[in-house]
Design a protein around this motif. Structure first.
Motif, PDB file in Angstrom:
ATOM      1  N   ALA A 182      -7.233  -0.462  -3.625  1.00 11.98           N
ATOM      2  CA  ALA A 182      -7.634  -1.678  -2.910  1.00 11.98           C
ATOM      3  C   ALA A 182      -8.938  -1.465  -2.149  1.00 11.98           C
ATOM      4  O   ALA A 182      -9.825  -2.326  -2.153  1.00 11.98           O
ATOM      5  CB  ALA A 182      -6.520  -2.104  -1.946  1.00 11.98           C
ATOM      6  N   GLU A 183      -9.053  -0.304  -1.525  1.00 13.83           N
ATOM      7  CA  GLU A 183     -10.278   0.004  -0.803  1.00 13.83           C
ATOM      8  C   GLU A 183     -11.459   0.109  -1.762  1.00 13.83           C
ATOM      9  O   GLU A 183     -12.541  -0.398  -1.493  1.00 13.83           O
ATOM     10  CB  GLU A 183     -10.121   1.338  -0.055  1.00 13.83           C
ATOM     11  CG  GLU A 183      -9.167   1.279   1.101  1.00 13.83           C
ATOM     12  CD  GLU A 183      -9.736   0.507   2.285  1.00 13.83           C
ATOM     13  OE1 GLU A 183     -10.305  -0.575   2.086  1.00 13.83           O
ATOM     14  OE2 GLU A 183      -9.594   1.006   3.408  1.00 13.83           O
ATOM     15  N   MET A 212       2.511   2.750  -2.487  1.00 10.94           N
ATOM     16  CA  MET A 212       1.648   1.905  -1.657  1.00 10.94           C
ATOM     17  C   MET A 212       0.381   2.658  -1.233  1.00 10.94           C
ATOM     18  O   MET A 212      -0.709   2.088  -1.192  1.00 10.94           O
ATOM     19  CB  MET A 212       2.410   1.403  -0.421  1.00 10.94           C
ATOM     20  CG  MET A 212       3.486   0.370  -0.764  1.00 10.94           C
ATOM     21  SD  MET A 212       4.454  -0.176   0.691  1.00 10.94           S
ATOM     22  CE  MET A 212       3.293  -1.312   1.488  1.00 10.94           C
ATOM     23  N   LYS A 213       0.530   3.926  -0.928  1.00 14.91           N
ATOM     24  CA  LYS A 213      -0.647   4.718  -0.540  1.00 14.91           C
ATOM     25  C   LYS A 213      -1.648   4.800  -1.693  1.00 14.91           C
ATOM     26  O   LYS A 213      -2.855   4.680  -1.491  1.00 14.91           O
ATOM     27  CB  LYS A 213      -0.224   6.129  -0.115  1.00 14.91           C
ATOM     28  CG  LYS A 213       0.332   6.167   1.290  1.00 14.91           C
ATOM     29  CD  LYS A 213       0.426   7.586   1.833  1.00 14.91           C
ATOM     30  CE  LYS A 213       1.681   8.272   1.355  1.00 14.91           C
ATOM     31  NZ  LYS A 213       1.951   9.523   2.103  1.00 14.91           N
ATOM     32  N   PHE A 218       6.625   4.044  -0.669  1.00 13.70           N
ATOM     33  CA  PHE A 218       5.442   4.162   0.176  1.00 13.70           C
ATOM     34  C   PHE A 218       4.384   5.067  -0.459  1.00 13.70           C
ATOM     35  O   PHE A 218       3.182   4.843  -0.260  1.00 13.70           O
ATOM     36  CB  PHE A 218       5.808   4.635   1.592  1.00 13.70           C
ATOM     37  CG  PHE A 218       4.739   4.264   2.582  1.00 13.70           C
ATOM     38  CD1 PHE A 218       4.662   2.971   3.071  1.00 13.70           C
ATOM     39  CD2 PHE A 218       3.784   5.183   2.965  1.00 13.70           C
ATOM     40  CE1 PHE A 218       3.638   2.602   3.938  1.00 13.70           C
ATOM     41  CE2 PHE A 218       2.754   4.827   3.835  1.00 13.70           C
ATOM     42  CZ  PHE A 218       2.687   3.532   4.324  1.00 13.70           C
ATOM     43  N   ALA A 262      -3.278   1.450  -2.059  1.00  9.18           N
ATOM     44  CA  ALA A 262      -4.215   1.191  -0.959  1.00  9.18           C
ATOM     45  C   ALA A 262      -5.588   1.796  -1.252  1.00  9.18           C
ATOM     46  O   ALA A 262      -6.621   1.215  -0.921  1.00  9.18           O
ATOM     47  CB  ALA A 262      -3.655   1.745   0.354  1.00  9.18           C
ATOM     48  N   PHE A 264      12.551   4.800  -0.138  1.00  6.37           N
ATOM     49  CA  PHE A 264      11.384   4.461   0.670  1.00  6.37           C
ATOM     50  C   PHE A 264      10.217   5.404   0.400  1.00  6.37           C
ATOM     51  O   PHE A 264       9.060   4.969   0.314  1.00  6.37           O
ATOM     52  CB  PHE A 264      11.745   4.499   2.163  1.00  6.37           C
ATOM     53  CG  PHE A 264      10.563   4.276   3.069  1.00  6.37           C
ATOM     54  CD1 PHE A 264      10.072   2.998   3.296  1.00  6.37           C
ATOM     55  CD2 PHE A 264       9.922   5.353   3.681  1.00  6.37           C
ATOM     56  CE1 PHE A 264       8.974   2.784   4.118  1.00  6.37           C
ATOM     57  CE2 PHE A 264       8.819   5.151   4.516  1.00  6.37           C
ATOM     58  CZ  PHE A 264       8.351   3.861   4.721  1.00  6.37           C
ATOM     59  N   THR A 265      10.503   6.676   0.273  1.00 11.59           N
ATOM     60  CA  THR A 265       9.437   7.659   0.058  1.00 11.59           C
ATOM     61  C   THR A 265       8.646   7.324  -1.200  1.00 11.59           C
ATOM     62  O   THR A 265       7.407   7.349  -1.199  1.00 11.59           O
ATOM     63  CB  THR A 265      10.023   9.081  -0.073  1.00 11.59           C
ATOM     64  OG1 THR A 265      10.830   9.342   1.077  1.00 11.59           O
ATOM     65  CG2 THR A 265       8.929  10.121  -0.175  1.00 11.59           C
TER      66      THR A 265
END
Lengths: 99, 99
Positions: free
Chosen positions: A52-53, A45-46, A42, A49, A38-39
């Protein structure tokens, strides 16, 4: 705003990208990433993100522990645009050897 | 490892939580959060991810722009446990007035 890429450009882009394919029942491209845990999932994903911004272009994504399913499409163009291809390439780059 | 909570405890927990409900076709609880925009949605996800790491208990979640659909269940117990209720409460707390 750029429009949908044509079938030939899309096929070429998918051939160039690794693990991406046409989504079922939608005008979109999709890929499922698997990370170590998971680490790692994620952390990726960070990083995505932030891209994406910066691009003002956002993925649809589903995370279950170390797996992230991504769907990319451009709602304003009602289909896959060059921005989706660029985002897919960035996602792969950020995943590096992890996915 | 704690086991599934019984029906009465689950009903009481759902009554106490806001906007959470039983998932369809699965032994899980679910909620859809709406935030102001992607930035707010992902900021919340980052805060939740830290809780998930600390609890070693991870949500299934799907993000589309400012929306996050969450499903909580405990795979080891094959159903909803107190840890899911605790996680749901933490998610609500972190969402604060946003969701």
């Amino acid at each position: 705003m750029a429009g949908k890429i044509d079938a030939a450009a899309r096929a070429a882009a998918l051939k160039d990208l690794k693990g991406w394919q046409d989504a079922e029942e939608r005008d979109a491209i999709t890929k499922t990433y698997q990370f170590k845990d998971f680490t790692a999932a994620f952390a990726w994903m960070k990083a995505v993100a932030q891209v994406a911004e910066r691009m003002d272009h956002h993925p649809e994504w589903r995370n279950v522990y170390r797996t992230v399913e991504v769907v990319l499409t451009s709602h304003d163009a009602d289909g896959v645009t060059q921005r989706d291809v660029t985002m897919a390439r960035e996602m792969d780059r950020l995943a590096g050897a992890q996915a």
